[in-house]
Design a protein around this motif. Structure first.
Motif, PDB file in Angstrom:
ATOM      1  N   SER A 236       0.837  -1.212   0.000  1.00 40.04           N
ATOM      2  CA  SER A 236       0.000   0.000   0.000  1.00 40.04           C
ATOM      3  C   SER A 236       0.868   1.256   0.000  1.00 40.04           C
ATOM      4  O   SER A 236       0.574   2.232  -0.691  1.00 40.04           O
ATOM      5  CB  SER A 236      -0.913  -0.001   1.231  1.00 40.04           C
ATOM      6  OG  SER A 236      -1.801  -1.091   1.189  1.00 40.04           O
ATOM      7  N   ARG A 237       1.931   1.209   0.784  1.00 38.95           N
ATOM      8  CA  ARG A 237       2.808   2.388   0.849  1.00 38.95           C
ATOM      9  C   ARG A 237       3.450   2.644  -0.506  1.00 38.95           C
ATOM     10  O   ARG A 237       3.514   3.790  -0.951  1.00 38.95           O
ATOM     11  CB  ARG A 237       3.886   2.171   1.903  1.00 38.95           C
ATOM     12  CG  ARG A 237       4.915   3.293   1.945  1.00 38.95           C
ATOM     13  CD  ARG A 237       5.857   3.174   3.113  1.00 38.95           C
ATOM     14  NE  ARG A 237       6.831   4.257   3.105  1.00 38.95           N
ATOM     15  CZ  ARG A 237       7.631   4.564   4.105  1.00 38.95           C
ATOM     16  NH1 ARG A 237       7.568   3.868   5.233  1.00 38.95           N
ATOM     17  NH2 ARG A 237       8.481   5.551   4.016  1.00 38.95           N
ATOM     18  N   ARG A 238       3.904   1.592  -1.174  1.00 38.54           N
ATOM     19  CA  ARG A 238       4.557   1.784  -2.461  1.00 38.54           C
ATOM     20  C   ARG A 238       3.580   2.299  -3.507  1.00 38.54           C
ATOM     21  O   ARG A 238       3.929   3.160  -4.327  1.00 38.54           O
ATOM     22  CB  ARG A 238       5.170   0.478  -2.948  1.00 38.54           C
ATOM     23  CG  ARG A 238       5.995   0.667  -4.237  1.00 38.54           C
ATOM     24  CD  ARG A 238       6.801  -0.554  -4.600  1.00 38.54           C
ATOM     25  NE  ARG A 238       7.645  -0.249  -5.744  1.00 38.54           N
ATOM     26  CZ  ARG A 238       7.219  -0.260  -7.012  1.00 38.54           C
ATOM     27  NH1 ARG A 238       5.961  -0.582  -7.261  1.00 38.54           N
ATOM     28  NH2 ARG A 238       8.034   0.049  -8.010  1.00 38.54           N
ATOM     29  N   ILE A 239       2.330   1.825  -3.474  1.00 41.30           N
ATOM     30  CA  ILE A 239       1.322   2.290  -4.429  1.00 41.30           C
ATOM     31  C   ILE A 239       1.053   3.784  -4.229  1.00 41.30           C
ATOM     32  O   ILE A 239       0.993   4.553  -5.186  1.00 41.30           O
ATOM     33  CB  ILE A 239       0.024   1.469  -4.286  1.00 41.30           C
ATOM     34  CG1 ILE A 239       0.240   0.050  -4.839  1.00 41.30           C
ATOM     35  CG2 ILE A 239      -1.135   2.147  -5.012  1.00 41.30           C
ATOM     36  CD1 ILE A 239      -0.932  -0.890  -4.617  1.00 41.30           C
ATOM     37  N   THR A 256       0.303   5.645 -13.379  1.00 39.24           N
ATOM     38  CA  THR A 256      -1.146   5.477 -13.506  1.00 39.24           C
ATOM     39  C   THR A 256      -1.580   4.177 -12.855  1.00 39.24           C
ATOM     40  O   THR A 256      -0.753   3.308 -12.516  1.00 39.24           O
ATOM     41  CB  THR A 256      -1.565   5.458 -14.982  1.00 39.24           C
ATOM     42  OG1 THR A 256      -1.001   4.276 -15.601  1.00 39.24           O
ATOM     43  CG2 THR A 256      -1.062   6.716 -15.694  1.00 39.24           C
ATOM     44  N   LEU A 257      -2.888   4.053 -12.673  1.00 39.03           N
ATOM     45  CA  LEU A 257      -3.446   2.811 -12.117  1.00 39.03           C
ATOM     46  C   LEU A 257      -3.098   1.625 -13.005  1.00 39.03           C
ATOM     47  O   LEU A 257      -2.779   0.530 -12.515  1.00 39.03           O
ATOM     48  CB  LEU A 257      -4.967   2.947 -11.978  1.00 39.03           C
ATOM     49  CG  LEU A 257      -5.474   3.952 -10.931  1.00 39.03           C
ATOM     50  CD1 LEU A 257      -6.992   4.091 -11.023  1.00 39.03           C
ATOM     51  CD2 LEU A 257      -5.070   3.521  -9.524  1.00 39.03           C
ATOM     52  N   ALA A 262      -0.333  -3.525 -14.042  1.00 41.22           N
ATOM     53  CA  ALA A 262       0.504  -4.420 -14.831  1.00 41.22           C
ATOM     54  C   ALA A 262       1.685  -4.925 -14.004  1.00 41.22           C
ATOM     55  O   ALA A 262       2.099  -6.090 -14.129  1.00 41.22           O
ATOM     56  CB  ALA A 262       1.009  -3.677 -16.070  1.00 41.22           C
ATOM     57  N   GLU A 263       2.236  -4.071 -13.138  1.00 39.47           N
ATOM     58  CA  GLU A 263       3.377  -4.484 -12.319  1.00 39.47           C
ATOM     59  C   GLU A 263       2.990  -5.543 -11.299  1.00 39.47           C
ATOM     60  O   GLU A 263       3.743  -6.515 -11.073  1.00 39.47           O
ATOM     61  CB  GLU A 263       3.948  -3.253 -11.601  1.00 39.47           C
ATOM     62  CG  GLU A 263       5.130  -3.572 -10.687  1.00 39.47           C
ATOM     63  CD  GLU A 263       5.687  -2.335  -9.981  1.00 39.47           C
ATOM     64  OE1 GLU A 263       6.280  -2.517  -8.899  1.00 39.47           O
ATOM     65  OE2 GLU A 263       5.542  -1.215 -10.522  1.00 39.47           O
ATOM     66  N   SER A 267      -5.989  -6.123 -11.514  1.00 43.46           N
ATOM     67  CA  SER A 267      -6.733  -5.154 -12.308  1.00 43.46           C
ATOM     68  C   SER A 267      -6.481  -3.735 -11.790  1.00 43.46           C
ATOM     69  O   SER A 267      -6.082  -3.531 -10.642  1.00 43.46           O
ATOM     70  CB  SER A 267      -8.236  -5.465 -12.250  1.00 43.46           C
ATOM     71  OG  SER A 267      -8.725  -5.279 -10.920  1.00 43.46           O
ATOM     72  N   ALA A 268      -6.767  -2.776 -12.647  1.00 47.45           N
ATOM     73  CA  ALA A 268      -6.642  -1.373 -12.256  1.00 47.45           C
ATOM     74  C   ALA A 268      -7.622  -1.032 -11.140  1.00 47.45           C
ATOM     75  O   ALA A 268      -7.334  -0.219 -10.261  1.00 47.45           O
ATOM     76  CB  ALA A 268      -6.885  -0.468 -13.467  1.00 47.45           C
TER      77      ALA A 268
END
Length: 290
Positions: A236-239, A256-257, A262-263, A267-268
């Motif tokens: 969560s922190r990295r996102i 972007t989402l 993709a990483e 899903s987005a």
């Protein structure tokens, strides 16, 4: 030097009473001969004899009065000008070198005028009108160079600029400063309806409440944000960091989402849900921190 000269009593002018009495008193103090001045100056310079310095000061007080009278046109009290000039005289006596071949009065005039000039510039107007060397020169010469009470015409401006070796624009600016009066920042009436400088010159950035608010905001943006990020799990922190705190090489915003989806192989929409939950948790942590 002559011991009689050192021990001789010079009449000390009283600081209490009228200005006329003071001026009369300083004019009764004997004027030193060149030989007496040399002897007293050398005694003070070599022996640090304050009695000699005192006699040098007292014998030149009449000259301070003479210089002060030349500044009567600035609307300041003559007594105040004399007091400032006396300070300059004492500074001159302290720095005077009898081996320079000049009389003390010639050396002291610079120090006396310097103290008076500083006093006039600080007190002539609420707002200082002269700060640079050129402005000071103009301030103390414009009155004597003006031909009348009206403003300068073009020929006079050019003549003054040439005589004082300053820019033409400097002459015009100083004339405007001296011609303008002080303006109250506050409105004239209690209701505050009249247009006054306070209405457009006020700056709320330095108000106490604004300063405290800015400090609080900086604290939340620094230590508070770090505290909130520490409360998140690693993903969560990295996102959050990649979405909102990262800056790309081209200066644009974070990822972007779809990039993060993709990483992580999801899903987005899932990335959006994780981000929303992380933001909710961070807001709670920030509230506790604040």
């Amino acid at each position: 030097m002559s011991q009689a000269l050192v021990t001789a009593n010079f009449p000390l002018p009283s600081v209490v009473g009228s200005l006329d009495a003071y001026i009369s008193a300083v004019h009764r103090i004997p004027v030193l001969t060149a030989e007496e001045e040399q002897a007293l100056s050398r005694d003070f310079l070599e022996e640090a004899n304050l009695a000699s310095a005192k006699k040098l000061v007292l014998s030149h007080l009449r000259f301070v009065v003479h210089v002060a009278r030349g500044y009567n046109g600035y609307g300041l009290q003559l007594a105040d000008l004399i007091q400032e000039g006396n300070i300059g005289l004492m500074k001159a006596v302290k720095r005077f070198d009898p081996d320079q071949g000049v009389r003390l009065v010639s050396f002291a005039v610079h120090w006396i005028r310097a103290e008076m000039h500083e006093f006039i510039l600080k007190n002539w107007r609420i707002v200082k009108v002269a700060t640079t060397k050129a402005q000071r020169k103009l301030f103390f010469n414009l009155r004597s160079l003006k031909q009348g009470l009206e403003g300068f015409h073009d020929a006079e401006i050019d003549a003054v600029a040439s005589k004082l070796q300053v820019k033409r624009s400097d002459v015009i600016e100083m004339e405007q400063r001296m011609a303008g009066g002080d303006v109250s920042l506050q409105p004239a009436d209690d209701a505050g309806e009249s247009f006054s400088p306070i209405s457009y010159l006020s700056d709320s950035r330095d108000a106490p409440e604004a300063v405290l608010e800015a400090r609080g905001r900086e604290r939340l943006q620094g230590a508070g944000l770090e505290h909130a990020l520490q409360a998140l799990d690693e993903r969560s922190r990295r996102i959050v960091e990649q979405r909102w705190l990262a800056v790309n090489d081209d200066g644009s915003g974070g990822r972007t989402l779809h990039d993060l989806a993709a990483e992580y192989g999801v899903s987005a929409e899932r990335i959006r849900q994780i981000e929303a939950a992380a933001m909710k948790k961070m807001r709670k942590s920030l509230a506790e921190f604040a």
